[in-house]
Design a protein around this motif. Structure first.
Motif: not given
Length: 196
Positions: A164-183
């Motif tokens: 679950g830690i891996i799953c949650g970390a992958s969701a955080i990565y995906t969310g932050i990737a969306n932010v940084l890629n857009e910025v």
């Protein structure tokens, strides 16, 4: 007659997916640090489940509806209410408002969410690899939790915590990737866009 292509018009609504993904991911990581055996169930997890994992995801889902994104609406509002219902399952018995669910009831609850997540996973096949990983690992997590409750084996529950830690970390990565890629207007953190 001119053949000029009009410029695309933005809808003026920010992308809610990073909020929903980070809310899901951070709450999932914290709960699963508990499942892995590092600390007890406490108000920090319950508060995250209500306010960030729960309400923030519901808000993200409502914004997805305004953006005409059925997948985002379904996923974020569903998992937002998952977190709220999970907190309810823990808190309502402590308040004396309901009996605590049996292991069998929890197996049914987690199984339904596991099947739902597996079905949503098929929607990610047209989206990106990062989301595919989030939903695949979440499906595995739900069924590990089912196995832990069904057998009463704490080793399985601890294993589910690490997964679950891996799953949650992958969701955080995906969310932050969306932010940084857009910025930055370019791929800073790859999400493995699918070309279909």
């Amino acid at each position: 007659m001119s053949s000029i292509t009009p410029a695309p018009v933005k809808d003026g609504i920010a992308n809610p997916a990073p909020l929903g993904l980070c809310a899901f991911g951070m709450t999932t990581v914290l709960l699963n640090i508990h499942n892995a055996g590092f600390f007890e169930m406490n108000s920090m997890i319950l508060a995250m489940g209500i306010f960030y994992g729960g309400l923030a995801q519901v808000i993200a889902g409502v914004i997805e509806a305004k953006k005409n994104n059925t997948f985002g609406l379904t996923a974020f509002t569903s998992y937002g209410f998952f977190w709220l219902s999970l907190v309810g399952l823990i808190v309502l018995p402590k308040l004396g408002w309901a009996t605590a669910p049996s292991e069998g009831a929890m197996c049914a609850y987690l199984s339904v969410w596991g099947v739902f997540t597996l079905l949503l996973f098929f929607g990610t096949l047209k989206l990106n690899r990062a989301l595919q990983f989030v939903f695949a690992s979440l499906t595995v997590l739900f069924f590990l939790l089912v196995a832990g409750d069904a057998t009463g084996n704490p080793v399985i529950k601890h294993l589910a915590g690490y997964e679950g830690i891996i799953c949650g970390a992958s969701a955080i990565y995906t969310g932050i990737a969306n932010v940084l890629n857009e910025v930055y207007g370019r791929v800073v953190l790859p999400i493995g866009q699918v070309n279909v």
